[in-house]
Design a protein around this motif. Structure first.
Motif, PDB file in Angstrom:
ATOM      1  N   UNK A  97       0.646  -1.233   0.210  1.00  0.00           N
ATOM      2  CA  UNK A  97       0.419  -0.091  -0.009  1.00  0.00           C
ATOM      3  C   UNK A  97       0.416   1.410  -0.261  1.00  0.00           C
ATOM      4  N   UNK A  98       1.917   0.926   0.656  1.00  0.00           N
ATOM      5  CA  UNK A  98       2.877   1.967   0.360  1.00  0.00           C
ATOM      6  C   UNK A  98       3.156   2.790  -0.646  1.00  0.00           C
ATOM      7  N   UNK A  99       3.881   1.224  -1.503  1.00  0.00           N
ATOM      8  CA  UNK A  99       4.435   1.734  -2.665  1.00  0.00           C
ATOM      9  C   UNK A  99       3.510   2.532  -3.693  1.00  0.00           C
ATOM     10  N   UNK A 100       1.917   2.224  -3.661  1.00  0.00           N
ATOM     11  CA  UNK A 100       1.492   2.585  -4.545  1.00  0.00           C
ATOM     12  C   UNK A 100       0.626   3.939  -4.324  1.00  0.00           C
ATOM     13  N   UNK A 101       0.466   4.077  -2.912  1.00  0.00           N
ATOM     14  CA  UNK A 101       0.038   5.687  -2.588  1.00  0.00           C
ATOM     15  C   UNK A 101       1.443   6.915  -2.794  1.00  0.00           C
ATOM     16  N   UNK A 102       2.545   6.321  -2.657  1.00  0.00           N
ATOM     17  CA  UNK A 102       3.881   7.304  -2.272  1.00  0.00           C
ATOM     18  C   UNK A 102       3.334   7.050  -4.766  1.00  0.00           C
ATOM     19  N   UNK A 103       3.528   6.493  -5.363  1.00  0.00           N
ATOM     20  CA  UNK A 103       3.323   6.956  -6.520  1.00  0.00           C
ATOM     21  C   UNK A 103       2.184   7.461  -7.275  1.00  0.00           C
ATOM     22  N   UNK A 104       0.968   7.104  -6.515  1.00  0.00           N
ATOM     23  CA  UNK A 104      -0.467   7.729  -6.460  1.00  0.00           C
ATOM     24  C   UNK A 104       0.144   9.595  -5.641  1.00  0.00           C
ATOM     25  N   UNK A 375      13.340  15.029  -0.409  1.00  0.00           N
ATOM     26  CA  UNK A 375      12.843  16.655   0.417  1.00  0.00           C
ATOM     27  C   UNK A 375      13.237  16.614   1.698  1.00  0.00           C
ATOM     28  N   UNK A 376      11.903  15.348   2.102  1.00  0.00           N
ATOM     29  CA  UNK A 376      11.672  15.045   3.287  1.00  0.00           C
ATOM     30  C   UNK A 376      13.228  14.518   3.944  1.00  0.00           C
ATOM     31  N   UNK A 377      13.375  14.052   4.251  1.00  0.00           N
ATOM     32  CA  UNK A 377      14.466  13.017   4.700  1.00  0.00           C
ATOM     33  C   UNK A 377      15.426  14.514   4.981  1.00  0.00           C
ATOM     34  N   UNK A 378      15.969  15.192   3.906  1.00  0.00           N
ATOM     35  CA  UNK A 378      16.715  16.532   4.180  1.00  0.00           C
ATOM     36  C   UNK A 378      16.358  17.738   4.692  1.00  0.00           C
ATOM     37  N   UNK A 379      14.819  17.595   4.948  1.00  0.00           N
ATOM     38  CA  UNK A 379      14.356  19.001   5.750  1.00  0.00           C
ATOM     39  C   UNK A 379      14.063  18.480   7.744  1.00  0.00           C
ATOM     40  N   UNK A 380      14.107  17.473   7.757  1.00  0.00           N
ATOM     41  CA  UNK A 380      13.730  16.580   8.558  1.00  0.00           C
ATOM     42  C   UNK A 380      12.739  16.436   8.633  1.00  0.00           C
ATOM     43  N   UNK A 381      11.610  16.099   7.855  1.00  0.00           N
ATOM     44  CA  UNK A 381      10.263  15.655   7.650  1.00  0.00           C
ATOM     45  C   UNK A 381       9.827  14.140   7.929  1.00  0.00           C
ATOM     46  N   UNK A 382       8.906  13.545   8.448  1.00  0.00           N
ATOM     47  CA  UNK A 382       8.693  12.782   8.104  1.00  0.00           C
ATOM     48  C   UNK A 382       8.241  12.062   6.477  1.00  0.00           C
ATOM     49  N   UNK A 383       8.478  10.485   5.700  1.00  0.00           N
ATOM     50  CA  UNK A 383       8.153  10.404   5.105  1.00  0.00           C
ATOM     51  C   UNK A 383       6.904   9.161   5.624  1.00  0.00           C
ATOM     52  N   UNK A 384       5.849   9.264   4.973  1.00  0.00           N
ATOM     53  CA  UNK A 384       5.153   8.253   5.144  1.00  0.00           C
ATOM     54  C   UNK A 384       5.418   6.464   4.303  1.00  0.00           C
ATOM     55  N   UNK A 385       6.157   7.042   3.173  1.00  0.00           N
ATOM     56  CA  UNK A 385       5.939   5.825   2.078  1.00  0.00           C
ATOM     57  C   UNK A 385       8.161   5.492   2.408  1.00  0.00           C
ATOM     58  N   UNK A 386       8.874   6.060   3.745  1.00  0.00           N
ATOM     59  CA  UNK A 386      10.360   5.947   3.316  1.00  0.00           C
ATOM     60  C   UNK A 386      10.388   4.644   3.702  1.00  0.00           C
ATOM     61  N   UNK A 387       9.727   3.493   4.055  1.00  0.00           N
ATOM     62  CA  UNK A 387      10.418   1.942   4.959  1.00  0.00           C
ATOM     63  C   UNK A 387       9.801   0.839   3.610  1.00  0.00           C
TER      64      UNK A 387
END
Length: 505
Positions: A97-104, A375-387
């Motif tokens: 689901x993470x893969x799909x939502x990241x691409x969506x 970009x989220x990683x560099x800005x210190x923001x959590x990304x729900x699809x990182x895992x």
């Protein structure tokens, strides 16, 4: 327009875009973020970070858009073949689901950016279809539809599609899209530069060193000193002991653009079997045209590459009729062990060194998703699809099997190339033809150009020593082990090799 197949490959996207050009880096420079790679990931990340006030420097080994981004089918879709059922089996429902939502999310970002920035890039909403005429693939499509339902993906199983070709079943995903990728990215380049970002072409990065900061080292000896590095160079130019060359394999596929004799009903299509086929509409010079492609195979392996173009031509002629040939080109893509891209820190103990690779022919959305995540990683923001994209992941059973398969194939071609004897000589060469020959016992690549001049190169790949093979479709020397490609004069076209082939007189 021509009634004959174009003799030399050329991408329509590149030919129809007046790309903004930049100079070569000729001094040491400082930045908040150094980005290596001028494709969709690098440029999108530079756009996002520059809007956030980060000082960005982007380097590309050649001209911008000259890699896979400039040779794509340019479909903006989350339908990436038959993948979601296998993702659920291997990764679990949550990560699938993470893969799909990241691409969506990537699809939505592209559309929002086009609207907000007023970009004229031929963005067109279209439905996407996977179809089959094989009884063996019907169950696969049915299982994929079940996976759609589990993941909340809106899809529909069909017995018919708008395209007039024989099918037994198809899976539809509505409201996908396609566009002119370089018109889109060219506009982002302007914004990056307006925001103070700096872009340098023909500047090859060869290493990253760390002292108080990250130092990107270029072939000319200059440095980009920065806090974070994004490696978006298709195949990572630096491995960082992540051993990515053992965890991915390269493959090539082919595209032809032509004006059809029959009208096209709309839609984007891929088949579920082999040989692969992809079809979409494009407007070229005000006329309806089609992109038809496929014929995926491992780089540097298999039958002569020109035969893949010929197979696509026959399919296009039989299916649509060909009024005029317009363009032909090919692209190279990387597939990871589990078919999910590697996006994140290059290794778990190097959080300032980030990479994105392994898009498996779906770079418009995966590449955009990578830019958003990094970009989220560099800005210190959590990304729900990182895992799901974590480059350090490893899934025991399927990954070990695929790892062994990839590296056994490398070993086979390494040995085969060393022992090969073709019996050919320079005298056998025709104009515009390449061959493997032996000169004083040494395996040598020989190409005779259209003026009759012969170009000779050592065929030993400068990456890990495999022997390159002649690519008759694109007139290049391709490595069957890790996908490095070289021009007829030995220059590196794409990595992981960084040094050219040795030229002989």
């Amino acid at each position: 327009m021509s009634k004959k197949i174009p003799q030399h490959p050329e991408s329509y996207w590149r030919d129809s875009t007046n790309a903004i050009t930049s100079k070569q880096l000729e001094k040491d420079i400082k930045a908040d973020v150094g980005i290596v790679g001028g494709g969709i990931t690098g440029i999108t990340a530079a756009y996002l970070l520059s809007k956030k006030g980060k000082k960005v420097v982007l380097l590309d080994a050649g001209p911008l858009f000259n890699g896979t981004t400039g040779h794509t089918t340019a479909k903006i879709t989350a339908q990436h073949g038959i993948v979601y059922d296998s993702f659920i089996q291997q990764l679990g429902v949550e990560k699938a689901e993470q893969y799909y939502k990241a691409n969506k999310q990537a699809m939505e970002f592209i559309k929002e950016t086009i609207d907000q920035e007023g970009i004229d890039c031929e963005y067109t909403v279209d439905d996407a279809y996977i179809y089959t005429d094989s009884d063996k693939k019907i169950q696969k499509l049915e299982q994929e539809k079940e996976a759609y339902d589990k993941l909340g993906i809106i899809g529909e199983l069909l017995d018919e599609i708008p395209l007039n070709i024989p099918i037994k079943k198809a899976l539809k995903m509505e409201n996908q899209a396609h566009f002119h990728p370089l018109k889109y990215l060219n506009h982002l380049v302007q914004i990056i530069q307006q925001n103070g970002g700096e872009i340098y072409e023909n500047t090859t990065a060869i290493d990253v060193e760390y002292s108080d900061h990250q130092h990107i080292i270029t072939r000319n000896g200059h440095r980009v000193v920065c806090d974070h590095v994004i490696v978006a160079s298709h195949f990572p130019f630096i491995d960082g002991e992540g051993f990515y060359f053992t965890r991915m394999y390269p493959s090539r596929s082919y595209l032809m653009a032509f004006e059809p004799e029959k009208s096209f009903p709309g839609g984007m299509y891929i088949n579920a079997g082999q040989p692969s086929r992809t079809i979409r509409y494009v407007n070229i010079d005000g006329k309806d045209a089609l992109l038809v492609g496929g014929e995926k195979h491992k780089t540097g392996q298999g039958k002569p590459e020109i035969e893949h173009y010929e197979a696509i031509e026959k399919f296009a002629q039989d299916t649509f009729g060909i009024k005029n040939y317009l363009y032909r080109w090919s692209a190279q893509d990387l597939t990871t062990l589990d078919k999910v891209p590697y996006i994140g820190p290059i290794t778990s103990d190097q959080p300032e060194l980030l990479l994105a690779t392994g898009y498996r022919k779906w770079g418009m959305t995966n590449g955009t998703a990578a830019a958003l995540l990094l970009t989220d990683f560099i800005l210190g923001e959590k990304n729900p699809y990182a895992e799901v994209f974590d480059p350090s992941r490893f899934h025991a059973q399927p990954d070990i099997k695929k790892f062994a398969e990839i590296n056994a194939d490398v070993a086979k071609h390494l040995l085969k190339g060393k022992l090969e004897f073709t019996g050919k000589s320079i005298e056998d060469l025709k104009e515009d033809e390449g061959q493997i020959i032996r000169i004083k016992g040494k395996r040598t690549g020989a190409y005779k150009d259209e003026q009759g001049k012969v170009h000779l190169v050592d065929t030993t790949c400068t990456h890990l020593g495999c022997e390159v093979n002649w690519n008759s479709g694109d007139r290049t020397w391709d490595c069957p082990c890790h996908g490095s490609r070289f021009s007829v004069k030995g220059e590196v076209i794409e990595g992981p090799a960084q040094k050219p082939l040795t030229k002989y007189n």
